[in-house]
Design a protein around this motif. Structure first.
Motif, PDB file in Angstrom:
ATOM      1  N   ARG A 170      44.634  40.453 -30.753  1.00  9.07           N
ATOM      2  CA  ARG A 170      44.461  41.253 -29.509  1.00  9.07           C
ATOM      3  C   ARG A 170      45.575  42.069 -29.115  1.00  9.07           C
ATOM      4  O   ARG A 170      46.778  41.889 -29.512  1.00  9.07           O
ATOM      5  CB  ARG A 170      44.512  39.963 -28.562  1.00  9.07           C
TER       6      ARG A 170
ATOM      7  N   TYR B 184      39.765  41.318 -20.284  1.00  8.58           N
ATOM      8  CA  TYR B 184      41.478  41.443 -20.468  1.00  8.58           C
ATOM      9  C   TYR B 184      41.879  40.487 -19.375  1.00  8.58           C
ATOM     10  O   TYR B 184      41.220  39.884 -18.449  1.00  8.58           O
ATOM     11  CB  TYR B 184      41.963  42.950 -19.984  1.00  8.58           C
TER      12      TYR B 184
ATOM     13  N   SER C 183      46.445  41.591 -21.549  1.00  6.76           N
ATOM     14  CA  SER C 183      45.996  40.964 -22.770  1.00  6.76           C
ATOM     15  C   SER C 183      44.591  41.357 -22.904  1.00  6.76           C
ATOM     16  O   SER C 183      43.838  40.960 -22.213  1.00  6.76           O
ATOM     17  CB  SER C 183      46.311  39.612 -22.983  1.00  6.76           C
TER      18      SER C 183
ATOM     19  N   ASN D 287      40.864  41.032 -24.840  1.00  6.16           N
ATOM     20  CA  ASN D 287      40.141  40.290 -25.722  1.00  6.16           C
ATOM     21  C   ASN D 287      39.851  40.864 -26.937  1.00  6.16           C
ATOM     22  O   ASN D 287      39.915  42.141 -27.217  1.00  6.16           O
ATOM     23  CB  ASN D 287      38.767  40.054 -24.879  1.00  6.16           C
ATOM     24  N   VAL D 288      39.379  39.678 -27.932  1.00  9.42           N
ATOM     25  CA  VAL D 288      38.854  40.159 -29.160  1.00  9.42           C
ATOM     26  C   VAL D 288      37.549  40.142 -28.612  1.00  9.42           C
ATOM     27  O   VAL D 288      36.857  39.539 -28.172  1.00  9.42           O
ATOM     28  CB  VAL D 288      39.225  38.950 -30.167  1.00  9.42           C
TER      29      VAL D 288
ATOM     30  N   GLY E  97      39.332  34.526 -24.410  1.00 10.61           N
ATOM     31  CA  GLY E  97      39.896  35.659 -24.877  1.00 10.61           C
ATOM     32  C   GLY E  97      39.031  36.755 -25.510  1.00 10.61           C
ATOM     33  O   GLY E  97      39.295  37.289 -26.485  1.00 10.61           O
TER      34      GLY E  97
END
Ligand SMILES: [Zn+2]
Length: 732
Positions: free
Chosen positions: A241, A313, A328, A330-331, A374
């Motif tokens: 990430r 995110y 952060s 996301n994948v 995520g």
């Protein structure tokens, strides 16, 4: 209002004299000063003294706005008086001198209004400022109220805890050190508690992320958040990430949102300025391109993350100082594949980076779903719509900005089983399988029952293994999980174990108790196919197949003595034997169950067709001579097995009916020779002997004979030689 040519300060000077006198009785410096001025004034005008005293006593009673206004009025009057006094030459000079001499003590005006500015709005309060010397202190209570925080008084330690979303600060009255965000800091002055409410110096406001400005002209102290200086952005990749960190010197309020065409994530940082040192950061990792920042409007720094594709995110803030805003990303879930497998279809969900399943559950409509935190479903990721084994469909959707959801449409009883994560952390693997809902073991007459209930219809394959003796049941399509065991209390089964035998097959193993080692078992599927039932014999007879052959019948009466026909005695003993065998769990076949004619050749033919474990022909003897009596048992074929069967049956029968032992004999009867399973023919007694004829006519005797035959069959089934035959028969 001006005092004119005398160049005297305006009215607030007088207000402060009075208010200091009244509200800060402990401040001797100020009160001395006030008294000195009053003294100077009064030496020259007694009426002025009277009015000043009146004003002081009046203001000491003031509490509210109305009284403040009245106080203003009174002092306006006092100012008017001064102007009148101005007619006297000395008075204005003295007043001027006094004010100049004590200018250090009596500031131009001591601000009384606290203005708290937050964002676009502000609030003003009074009675929130106290003076220590001439240093303004601000009431913590008013700051907490103004900035949406809390102030908590801790009586035992005499401490105040000041909390906002940016800061946690602990102050102690009279102590020059405080704890702010967990760190000890030195204050410019100890907090003040003389008014019963804690106040801190405006010089210390920066320690709690605030700043103050004093407007002496307006008599206002303005407090607002520190403008945080946004200094840098950096990025890293953790667990696949992209994480962006934006640093600023103080905590701040922020708002985040998404813009499209092109896709970008925006975070507005309020009460902030952009440091010249801030540099745009090229990222070019996955869908994240770069992060940049600019002043969007006065007081707002806008941080923009450019994306190549929409990406979820989360934003979080550590208030610091220094403050750190973390974005952060996301994948992306980029692939879903299904492998039909043999019995268990397998779904693989792939991400651009490591993903993990945060929840696997079934909703109220019976649909399973797996949530991936995520993660963002990639645009264009196709759902699985074709039916593959137990899978009807699989859909991927975005539950919320931070969570991807995989939904399963499965056949009844099937559920997704998440594989333990292996080396490749960027994929999740689900087996679509039935599960074992329960295993229970209990004793029933003749056997121990083990019920294995499954979540859906199953098929099975069972097997039996020696040393130690156990029964295995393989359940294709069933997920049994890792490994488990279940100790049980029963006659036939000691322990039930379950494990995943192969990826496609669950296996249940029953460890038999030592006495059950030679006994038979059976496995059946439930009527609704939702499980299997395993029965393990708790006697040697359980599950064995016995063919009973009552001699003669129908047009063949056998030997006849008066109205006693051998065929009837044979059938009655056979039926009683059948019932006892069934009770013990044997499978019983009969060459005849009534008075029907069965040709001699048909009897062995039936046995050869059905292949029972034993064949038992029941007869009664007869000779012309009335003296011979007793029991005889014959065998002919498969000598080693048949002889053992004959021996056991003969001795057990004799024990029950107590007739003369006419021994076990080998004789070439047609029915014994042609039958291809261990076979025995019993001549229970002699109808030609009057005494035995009488016994054979008694139902009690025939019942004993039946019990004897069953005991003999049971003993044979419990013998080594039968076990040997069984092994051999199984391998055929
Ligand atoms: Zn006969």
């Amino acid at each position: 209002m001006s005092l004119g040519g005398a160049g005297l300060p305006e009215n607030p000077t007088f207000i402060c004299i009075a208010s200091s006198e009244v509200e800060c009785p402990g401040e001797t410096g100020n009160s001395h000063l006030n008294r000195a001025i009053v003294h100077l004034l009064c030496r020259y005008d007694h009426s002025l003294l009277k009015r000043a005293m009146k004003a002081v006593s009046q203001s000491s009673k003031e509490k509210d706005e109305k009284s403040r206004k009245s106080r203003m009025r009174i002092f306006n009057e006092e100012a008017g008086s001064v102007r009148h006094v101005g007619n006297c030459l000395i008075a204005p000079i003295l007043i001027f001198l006094a004010l100049v001499c004590f200018a250090g003590y009596v500031d131009a005006s001591n601000p009384r209004i606290l203005r708290i500015e937050q964002g676009e709005g502000f609030a003003e309060t009074e009675d929130s400022i106290v003076f220590v010397g001439n240093e303004p202190f601000v009431m913590m209570r008013s700051l907490a109220a103004g900035f949406g925080g809390n102030l908590t008084w801790i009586e035992p330690t005499k401490e105040s805890v000041f909390t906002t979303d940016r800061v946690v600060a602990v102050f102690k009255a009279g102590h020059q050190s405080a704890h702010i965000n967990g760190q000890a800091v030195e204050l410019s002055a100890p907090p003040e508690l003389s008014t019963g409410r804690m106040a801190i110096s405006i010089n210390d406001l920066d320690l709690i992320g605030l700043k103050a400005s004093v407007d002496y002209e307006a008599g206002v102290i303005t407090v607002s958040y520190q403008r945080s200086s946004v200094s840098s952005a950096s990025w890293s990749v953790e667990d696949g990430r992209v994480t962006i960190a934006v640093e600023a010197d103080y905590g701040f309020e922020y708002s985040d949102f998404v813009l499209v065409q092109p896709d970008r994530v925006v975070v507005d940082i309020h009460d902030s300025v952009l440091s010249p040192s801030f540099e745009t950061c090229d990222i070019s990792y996955g869908a994240v391109e770069c992060v940049r920042a600019a002043m969007n409007r006065p007081g707002v720094v806008r941080v923009v993350v450019d994306l190549r594709a929409p990406l979820g995110y989360t934003v979080s803030l550590e208030p610091g100082p220094p403050a750190r805003l973390t974005i952060s990303f996301n994948v992306r879930i980029s692939e879903m594949l299904i492998d039909p497998g043999i019995n268990i279809p397998r779904l693989t969900v792939r991400g651009d980076g490591p993903i993990s399943c945060s929840a696997l559950a079934k909703d109220e409509n019976g649909f399973w779903h797996a949530d991936i935190c995520g993660a963002t479903i990639a645009e264009g990721l196709a759902d699985i719509t074709e039916e593959i084994g137990a899978v009807d469909w699989v859909k991927a959707s975005q539950l919320d900005v931070g969570t991807a959801r995989i939904e399963f449409g499965l056949k009844e009883g099937y559920s997704p089983i998440l594989h333990p994560r292996e080396a490749d952390l960027s994929q999740l693997v689900f087996d679509i399988a039935l599960t074992v809902l329960g295993i229970e073991t209990y004793d029933e007459p003749g056997c121990t029952v083990t019920k294995i209930t499954t979540s859906g219809p199953v098929e099975f394959k069972s097997f039996r293994l020696p040393g130690p003796e156990r029964v295995g049941i393989d359940l294709p399509g069933v997920w049994a999980g890792g490994y488990g065991s279940l100790p049980v209390r029963s006659t036939g089964v000691q322990q039930v174990r379950f494990a995943q035998f192969t990826a496609d097959t669950g296996r249940v193993v029953l460890d038999l108790s030592p006495q059950a080692a030679r006994w038979a078992h059976s496995v059946e599927i439930f009527a609704d196919k939702m499980g299997v039932i395993v029965r393990v014999g708790s006697s040697p007879i359980y599950g064995r197949t016995v063919m009973l052959d009552p001699g003669h019948g129908g047009s063949d009466p056998g030997t006849v003595h008066g109205d006693i026909y051998e065929k009837d005695i044979n059938l009655d003993i056979a039926l009683r034997t059948r019932d006892l065998l069934l009770e013990a769990g044997a499978v019983v076949q009969m060459t005849r169950e009534d008075d029907s004619t069965v040709r001699p050749a048909d009897r062995p033919a039936m046995a050869n067709e059905a292949k029972p474990d034993v064949f038992l022909s029941i007869h009664c003897n007869s000779v012309l001579n009335v003296f011979p009596c007793g029991t005889e048992t014959y065998y002919y074929n498969m000598v080693s097995y048949s002889q053992e069967l004959a021996t056991q049956v003969h001795s057990c029968l004799l024990k029950e009916i107590m007739l003369v032992d006419r021994k076990v004999r080998r004789k070439d009867y047609y029915v014994l020779r042609v039958t291809e399973v261990p076979a025995v023919l019993v001549e229970v007694g002699y109808l030609s002997n009057e005494e035995e004829n009488g016994k054979l006519c008694q139902p009690e005797f025939r019942q004993k004979a039946a019990q004897g035959l069953v005991n003999g069959i049971s003993a044979y089934f419990d013998s080594d030689i039968f076990t040997e035959w069984w092994q051999e028969a199984k391998s055929r």
